[in-house]
Design a protein around this motif. Structure first.
Motif, PDB file in Angstrom:
ATOM      1  N   ILE A   1       0.876  -1.175   0.000  1.00 34.03           N
ATOM      2  CA  ILE A   1       0.000   0.000   0.000  1.00 34.03           C
ATOM      3  C   ILE A   1       0.905   1.215   0.000  1.00 34.03           C
ATOM      4  O   ILE A   1       1.836   1.299   0.807  1.00 34.03           O
ATOM      5  CB  ILE A   1      -0.904   0.026   1.256  1.00 34.03           C
ATOM      6  CG1 ILE A   1      -1.742  -1.251   1.299  1.00 34.03           C
ATOM      7  CG2 ILE A   1      -1.704   1.325   1.326  1.00 34.03           C
ATOM      8  CD1 ILE A   1      -3.198  -1.186   1.299  1.00 34.03           C
TER       9      ILE A   1
ATOM     10  N   LEU B   1      -4.138   7.083  -0.136  1.00 38.09           N
ATOM     11  CA  LEU B   1      -3.614   5.714  -0.167  1.00 38.09           C
ATOM     12  C   LEU B   1      -3.875   5.105  -1.540  1.00 38.09           C
ATOM     13  O   LEU B   1      -4.877   5.428  -2.186  1.00 38.09           O
ATOM     14  CB  LEU B   1      -4.355   4.856   0.857  1.00 38.09           C
ATOM     15  CG  LEU B   1      -4.290   5.285   2.320  1.00 38.09           C
ATOM     16  CD1 LEU B   1      -5.394   4.604   3.119  1.00 38.09           C
ATOM     17  CD2 LEU B   1      -2.931   4.947   2.894  1.00 38.09           C
TER      18      LEU B   1
ATOM     19  N   ALA C   1      -3.487   0.988  -3.380  1.00 43.11           N
ATOM     20  CA  ALA C   1      -3.148  -0.411  -3.067  1.00 43.11           C
ATOM     21  C   ALA C   1      -2.739  -1.129  -4.342  1.00 43.11           C
ATOM     22  O   ALA C   1      -3.330  -0.883  -5.399  1.00 43.11           O
ATOM     23  CB  ALA C   1      -4.364  -1.098  -2.453  1.00 43.11           C
TER      24      ALA C   1
ATOM     25  N   LYS D   1      -6.196  -3.455   2.968  1.00 48.88           N
ATOM     26  CA  LYS D   1      -6.637  -2.067   2.731  1.00 48.88           C
ATOM     27  C   LYS D   1      -7.296  -1.507   3.985  1.00 48.88           C
ATOM     28  O   LYS D   1      -7.081  -0.348   4.346  1.00 48.88           O
ATOM     29  CB  LYS D   1      -7.636  -2.026   1.570  1.00 48.88           C
ATOM     30  CG  LYS D   1      -6.977  -2.237   0.219  1.00 48.88           C
ATOM     31  CD  LYS D   1      -7.991  -1.986  -0.865  1.00 48.88           C
ATOM     32  CE  LYS D   1      -7.670  -2.779  -2.100  1.00 48.88           C
ATOM     33  NZ  LYS D   1      -8.741  -2.884  -3.059  1.00 48.88           N
TER      34      LYS D   1
ATOM     35  N   PHE E   1      -8.627   6.312  -0.436  1.00 52.75           N
ATOM     36  CA  PHE E   1      -7.917   5.628  -1.519  1.00 52.75           C
ATOM     37  C   PHE E   1      -8.046   6.408  -2.830  1.00 52.75           C
ATOM     38  O   PHE E   1      -9.110   6.972  -3.128  1.00 52.75           O
ATOM     39  CB  PHE E   1      -8.453   4.199  -1.705  1.00 52.75           C
ATOM     40  CG  PHE E   1      -7.823   3.236  -0.733  1.00 52.75           C
ATOM     41  CD1 PHE E   1      -6.608   2.623  -1.031  1.00 52.75           C
ATOM     42  CD2 PHE E   1      -8.414   2.977   0.490  1.00 52.75           C
ATOM     43  CE1 PHE E   1      -6.000   1.756  -0.133  1.00 52.75           C
ATOM     44  CE2 PHE E   1      -7.812   2.115   1.404  1.00 52.75           C
ATOM     45  CZ  PHE E   1      -6.608   1.507   1.092  1.00 52.75           C
TER      46      PHE E   1
END
Ligand SMILES: NC(=O)C1=CN([C@@H]2O[C@H](COP(=O)(O)OP(=O)(O)OC[C@H]3O[C@@H](n4cnc5c(N)ncnc54)[C@H](O)[C@@H]3O)[C@@H](O)[C@H]2O)C=CC1
Ligand SMILES: O=C(O)[C@@H]1CCC=N1
Length: 281
Positions: free
Chosen positions: A116, A133, A135, A144, A159
């Motif tokens: 990540i 973020l 992933a 996650k 994210f």
């Protein structure tokens, strides 16, 4: 999470450790950290936060649920080459390295890893980071969730696609520094126009907190809020006229674009012989 490891013990590692322990997501005894060789710095972190520190790689990484890569991008290839062997497949790698891609991280470690990438800022120290973020394909729902929980403990976290991270880095990763730069100028001018330094600091900080609160709570745009401060023919208009003469808004736009572009280039300071992912080390 039972064990979180920081590979790198500088500014951002300390900000995260401070936020994580203050907000009690983890106790200091569940956090481990190492650096390149500054033992005094590790002792300082141990004293301040009660974390474990070591240069013994086996001890450091064994049983780690997550490892946060928190060294400079230029040092990461070397570090990953060393630590790749100690990372279990179940260990989540969280990279805060500016500009270094998933692909590069996996190539340097020589292992298929759940990774990540996170771009926090130093306000994590007081639980006020704005973190983005991303992933990689190997990171599953649980990984996650773990990363999101970790970064939500030190502020907000959301994210984004990996290709947005350079822009985030230029905007909010470096962002606190732009604000501090502005405050340096406000403090300098306050003293020059006859204010006491302590009083000036209080006035500036509360002005920032108030303006941030207005931006967050009001539905008005920053431009509308600025117009409300700017009485026709008044002091604000006189002051902002000087900023416009100096092209300050254009300079700030150029600053953020340059920082974002530089993030993209930082990944290139990371040079390593690509290893074949999945081959024994
Ligand atoms: N400072 C900030 O505001 C932010 C920094 N970052 C990223 O965090 C990373 C670290 O930045 P800073 O904390 O500012 O740097 P720093 O220079 O304060 O700390 C770097 C740390 O990495 C250690 N290190 C170097 N080589 C190592 C190795 N092989 N193994 C383990 N540790 C090693 C150094 O000894 C030092 O403790 C960078 O990649 C940066 O892009 C991300 C978001 C915000
Ligand atoms: O200056 C840097 O490169 C790092 C990344 C974001 C904030 N500090």
């Amino acid at each position: 999470m039972k064990k979180l490891v920081f590979a790198g013990a500088g500014s951002i590692a300390e900000a995260l450790i401070s936020g994580i322990t203050q907000n009690r997501l983890l106790h200091g005894s569940q956090i481990w950290a190492t650096n390149r060789g500054n033992g005094e710095r590790l002792d300082e972190l141990n004293r301040k936060y009660g974390i474990h520190t070591t240069y013994n790689q086996e001890e450091l990484y064994s049983g780690a649920d997550a490892v946060i890569l928190a060294m400079k991008p230029k040092d990461a290839a070397n570090a990953l080459g060393q630590i790749g062997d100690y990372l279990g497949r179940e260990t989540l790698v969280i990279s805060v390295l500016a500009g270094v891609s998933f692909q590069t991280i996996e190539q340097a470690s020589g292992k298929p890893l759940s990774v990540i990438r996170a771009m926090p800022n130093t306000s994590a120290a007081i639980g006020q980071s704005a973190t983005a973020l991303a992933a990689n394909a190997r990171a599953g729902v649980a990984e996650k969730e773990l990363a999101k929980t970790l970064f939500e403990t030190v502020g907000t976290a959301a994210f984004v696609a990996e290709d947005q991270l350079d822009a985030v880095t230029g905007l909010s990763g470096s962002g606190p520094a732009y604000i501090y730069y502005l405050v340096e100028a406000m403090e300098k001018s306050a003293v020059e126009i006859g204010l006491d330094r302590t009083l000036a600091k209080e006035l500036i900080v509360q002005t920032l907190i108030g303006a941030a609160g207005m931006l967050s709570k009001s539905e008005k745009t920053p431009e509308q809020l600025r117009y409300e401060v700017t009485s026709p023919g008044g002091t604000t208009e006189a002051g902002i006229g000087i900023l416009e003469q100096h092209g300050v808004q254009e300079a700030l736009v150029a600053c953020i674009k340059e920082a974002a572009a530089h993030s993209g280039k930082m990944g290139n300071t990371f040079s390593c012989e690509p290893k074949q992912i999945g081959q024994p080390q």
